[in-house]
Write an enzyme that holds these catalytic residues in place. Sequence first.
Site, mmCIF file in Angstrom:
data_model
loop_
_atom_site.group_PDB
_atom_site.id
_atom_site.type_symbol
_atom_site.label_atom_id
_atom_site.label_comp_id
_atom_site.label_asym_id
_atom_site.label_seq_id
_atom_site.Cartn_x
_atom_site.Cartn_y
_atom_site.Cartn_z
ATOM 1 N N PHE A 21 0.812 -1.224 0.000
ATOM 2 C CA PHE A 21 0.000 0.000 0.000
ATOM 3 C C PHE A 21 0.848 1.277 0.000
ATOM 4 C CE2 PHE A 21 -2.508 2.663 3.304
ATOM 5 C CZ PHE A 21 -3.043 3.490 2.335
ATOM 6 N N ILE A 22 1.583 1.496 1.077
ATOM 7 C CA ILE A 22 2.294 2.765 1.219
ATOM 8 C C ILE A 22 3.463 2.828 0.227
ATOM 9 C CG2 ILE A 22 3.576 4.275 2.795
ATOM 10 C CD1 ILE A 22 1.886 3.009 5.096
ATOM 11 N N ASP A 41 10.343 -6.646 -2.776
ATOM 12 C CA ASP A 41 9.172 -7.157 -2.053
ATOM 13 C C ASP A 41 9.136 -8.683 -2.182
ATOM 14 O OD1 ASP A 41 6.199 -5.580 -1.284
ATOM 15 O OD2 ASP A 41 6.287 -7.771 -1.354
ATOM 16 N N ILE A 68 13.576 -9.481 2.650
ATOM 17 C CA ILE A 68 14.603 -8.675 3.344
ATOM 18 C C ILE A 68 15.476 -9.546 4.241
ATOM 19 C CG2 ILE A 68 13.448 -6.423 3.261
ATOM 20 C CD1 ILE A 68 12.565 -6.973 6.214
ATOM 21 N N ALA A 88 9.066 -2.787 4.298
ATOM 22 C CA ALA A 88 8.697 -4.210 4.359
ATOM 23 C C ALA A 88 8.533 -4.623 5.816
ATOM 24 C CB ALA A 88 9.788 -5.060 3.703
ATOM 25 N N SER A 132 5.431 2.970 13.734
ATOM 26 C CA SER A 132 3.999 2.783 13.955
ATOM 27 C C SER A 132 3.540 3.380 15.279
ATOM 28 C CB SER A 132 3.682 1.284 13.951
ATOM 29 O OG SER A 132 2.366 1.065 14.401
ATOM 30 N N TYR A 156 3.966 -6.935 17.665
ATOM 31 C CA TYR A 156 4.222 -6.048 16.523
ATOM 32 C C TYR A 156 4.777 -4.698 17.001
ATOM 33 C CZ TYR A 156 2.907 -2.709 12.776
ATOM 34 O OH TYR A 156 2.900 -1.719 11.822
ATOM 35 N N LYS A 160 8.416 -3.290 16.079
ATOM 36 C CA LYS A 160 8.562 -2.057 15.285
ATOM 37 C C LYS A 160 9.441 -1.051 16.046
ATOM 38 C CE LYS A 160 6.753 -0.989 11.851
ATOM 39 N NZ LYS A 160 7.227 -1.177 10.440
ATOM 40 N N ASN A 185 -3.190 5.563 11.607
ATOM 41 C CA ASN A 185 -3.993 4.696 10.740
ATOM 42 C C ASN A 185 -4.054 5.295 9.340
ATOM 43 O OD1 ASN A 185 -4.851 4.118 13.577
ATOM 44 N ND2 ASN A 185 -5.977 2.534 12.487
HETATM 45 N N1 LIG Z 1 -0.934 1.117 6.830
HETATM 46 C C1 LIG Z 1 -0.861 1.631 8.046
HETATM 47 O O1 LIG Z 1 -1.878 2.119 8.583
HETATM 48 C C2 LIG Z 1 0.435 1.615 8.799
HETATM 49 C C3 LIG Z 1 0.460 2.181 10.095
HETATM 50 C C4 LIG Z 1 1.653 2.164 10.798
HETATM 51 C C5 LIG Z 1 2.794 1.632 10.226
HETATM 52 N N2 LIG Z 1 2.747 1.094 8.982
HETATM 53 C C6 LIG Z 1 3.983 0.526 8.441
HETATM 54 O O2 LIG Z 1 4.108 0.891 7.080
HETATM 55 C C7 LIG Z 1 4.777 -0.141 6.353
HETATM 56 C C8 LIG Z 1 4.003 -0.500 5.101
HETATM 57 O O3 LIG Z 1 2.721 -0.956 5.466
HETATM 58 P P1 LIG Z 1 1.542 -1.095 4.403
HETATM 59 O O4 LIG Z 1 0.321 -0.599 5.046
HETATM 60 O O5 LIG Z 1 1.970 -0.560 3.104
HETATM 61 O O6 LIG Z 1 1.406 -2.688 4.345
HETATM 62 P P2 LIG Z 1 1.275 -3.664 3.070
HETATM 63 O O7 LIG Z 1 0.933 -4.999 3.611
HETATM 64 O O8 LIG Z 1 0.378 -3.083 2.049
HETATM 65 O O9 LIG Z 1 2.761 -3.681 2.493
HETATM 66 C C9 LIG Z 1 3.785 -4.400 3.120
HETATM 67 C C10 LIG Z 1 4.610 -5.053 2.017
HETATM 68 O O10 LIG Z 1 5.777 -5.642 2.617
HETATM 69 C C11 LIG Z 1 6.011 -6.873 1.960
HETATM 70 N N3 LIG Z 1 6.810 -7.721 2.863
HETATM 71 C C12 LIG Z 1 6.403 -8.270 4.046
HETATM 72 N N4 LIG Z 1 7.402 -8.998 4.564
HETATM 73 C C13 LIG Z 1 8.452 -8.896 3.720
HETATM 74 C C14 LIG Z 1 9.767 -9.434 3.715
HETATM 75 N N5 LIG Z 1 10.174 -10.251 4.692
HETATM 76 N N6 LIG Z 1 10.604 -9.120 2.699
HETATM 77 C C15 LIG Z 1 10.183 -8.305 1.681
HETATM 78 N N7 LIG Z 1 8.938 -7.793 1.621
HETATM 79 C C16 LIG Z 1 8.075 -8.094 2.628
HETATM 80 C C17 LIG Z 1 4.644 -7.446 1.659
HETATM 81 O O11 LIG Z 1 4.682 -8.414 0.617
HETATM 82 C C18 LIG Z 1 3.863 -6.189 1.296
HETATM 83 O O12 LIG Z 1 3.871 -5.960 -0.096
HETATM 84 C C19 LIG Z 1 4.979 -1.281 7.330
HETATM 85 O O13 LIG Z 1 6.308 -1.215 7.818
HETATM 86 C C20 LIG Z 1 4.003 -0.989 8.446
HETATM 87 O O14 LIG Z 1 4.450 -1.494 9.686
HETATM 88 C C21 LIG Z 1 1.585 1.062 8.264
#
Ligand SMILES: NC(=O)c1ccc[n+]([C@@H]2O[C@H](COP(=O)([O-])OP(=O)(O)OC[C@H]3O[C@@H](n4cnc5c(N)ncnc54)[C@H](O)[C@@H]3O)[C@@H](O)[C@H]2O)c1
Length: 332
Positions: A21-22, A41, A68, A88, A132, A156, A160, A185
Site C-alpha cells: 500500500f504505502i 518485495d 529482506i 517491508a 507505527s 508487533y 517495530k 492509521n
Molecule cells: N498502513 C498503516 O496504517 C500503517 C500504520 C503504521 C505503520 N505502517 C507501516 O508501514 C509499512 C508499510 O505498510 P503497508 O500498510 O503498506 O502494508 P502492506 O501490507 O500493504 O505492504 C507491506 C509489504 O511488505 C512486503 N513484505 C512483508 N514482509 C516482507 C519481507 N520479509 N521481505 C520483503 N517484503 C516483505 C509485503 O509483501 C507487502 O507488499 C509497514 O512497515 C508498516 O508497519 C503502516
Amino acid sequence: MDVDFAKLNGRKILITGGLGFIGSNLAHRLVRAGAHVTIYDACLDPYGWNWFNLDGIRDNVEVVIADIRDEVKLKEHVRGKEIIFHLAAQVGREVSMANPELDTDINCNGTIKLCKILAELQNGVKVVYAGSRGQIGEPIYLPVDEAHPTKPTDVYGINKLAAEKYLLLYGHIYDFPVVSLRLNNVYGPRCQMQHGYYGILNWFIQNAMTGRDITVYGDGKQTRDYIYIDDVVDAFMRASLLSTADNDIFFIGSGVETLFIDMVKQVIQAVGRGRYVHVPFPPERESIDIRKFVITFAKFQKATGWHPKVDLTTGVQRTVDFYRRNLEHYRS
Ligand SMILES: NC(=O)c1ccc[n+]([C@@H]2O[C@H](COP(=O)([O-])OP(=O)(O)OC[C@H]3O[C@@H](n4cnc5c(N)ncnc54)[C@H](O)[C@@H]3O)[C@@H](O)[C@H]2O)c1
C-alpha cells in the site's frame, strides 16, 4: 517551508515492501519526480502486495521479488542506492500475537540485516523507516507526542520499536542518516481490502461496496487518528530530502481524534450504501485494543513544514472513487 521535490530527479531509491500500500503510492510519486526506483518485495501473504498497485508505472520501476531476510540479495540491491524507504514488515497486530516468531524474524531480523549491510557498505545512504503508533500502547496522555513513553500492547509494537532503535543505533555508529516516521492509521487507494487484520477503513469500504455488514467491535467509541495516504507520501518525500529531520523520530497523523463509529458512518456515506452491526469484541482483539489515540504532528511540522492537507471526508471519498474504478483488482 518549500521543499523542492525535483531534487529527487535521477536519485537511486530502494523501497522495501514497495508492492504494498504505502510503498507503491510512494513509488508513483517518486517516478513522477524522476527518481530511479527499485521495489524490493517478497510478495508474502496475507500482506498488501498487489501487481495492480504499479499500474501506470510498471515500465518505470525495477521490481525485485526477494525477502529482506535474504542478506545476499538485499545487499545486491542496497549497493549504489542513495535513499532507502524501509517499509517491508509483518504488519498484522493479531498475526504478531499468533506467530511472534514470524513477526520477530521479519521486523527485527530483517531490519538487522539491512543495518549490517549499511554498516558494511558505509555509503552514507539515507534511510526513512515506517514506524507505527503501535509502538506507544495505550496513551497516558493525549495528544501523543514523541516524548510519550512506549509500552506496546502487542509483539508487533515491540518489534517495530526495536527495529526503529536498531536503525537509529547503526546510523549513529556507522554514520548514515535515519528518520523514523511513526504512522497512524493510514488509508487510501491501493491498500489491501481483503481482510481486516489491518487497513480496517479500506476493509470496511469493501464490505459496504459488496453488500456485507460492517462489524463494529463493542460500542465503537474507541478513537483513532486517520491519515490519508497522499499526506503520508508527502511526509516520506520530505523526510528523504531534508536533513532537518535526520536521526530523529516523528509522529505522522492528522492530529484529529475520530470516533471509530464516526469513521464507519463516513465510509457508508461515501459508498452510498452499507450497514453496520455491533458485535462483542473477540477476546484476542480486546486484549490488545487501544481505547483512545490521537497524535500531534507539531515536531515534524517544525522540522519539515509538513502538515496534512486531506480531511477524512475528502480522503474517504477519494478512496471510494478509486475502488469504484478498480474494485476487481482488490476485492476478495
Ligand atoms: N498502513 C498503516 O496504517 C500503517 C500504520 C503504521 C505503520 N505502517 C507501516 O508501514 C509499512 C508499510 O505498510 P503497508 O500498510 O503498506 O502494508 P502492506 O501490507 O500493504 O505492504 C507491506 C509489504 O511488505 C512486503 N513484505 C512483508 N514482509 C516482507 C519481507 N520479509 N521481505 C520483503 N517484503 C516483505 C509485503 O509483501 C507487502 O507488499 C509497514 O512497515 C508498516 O508497519 C503502516
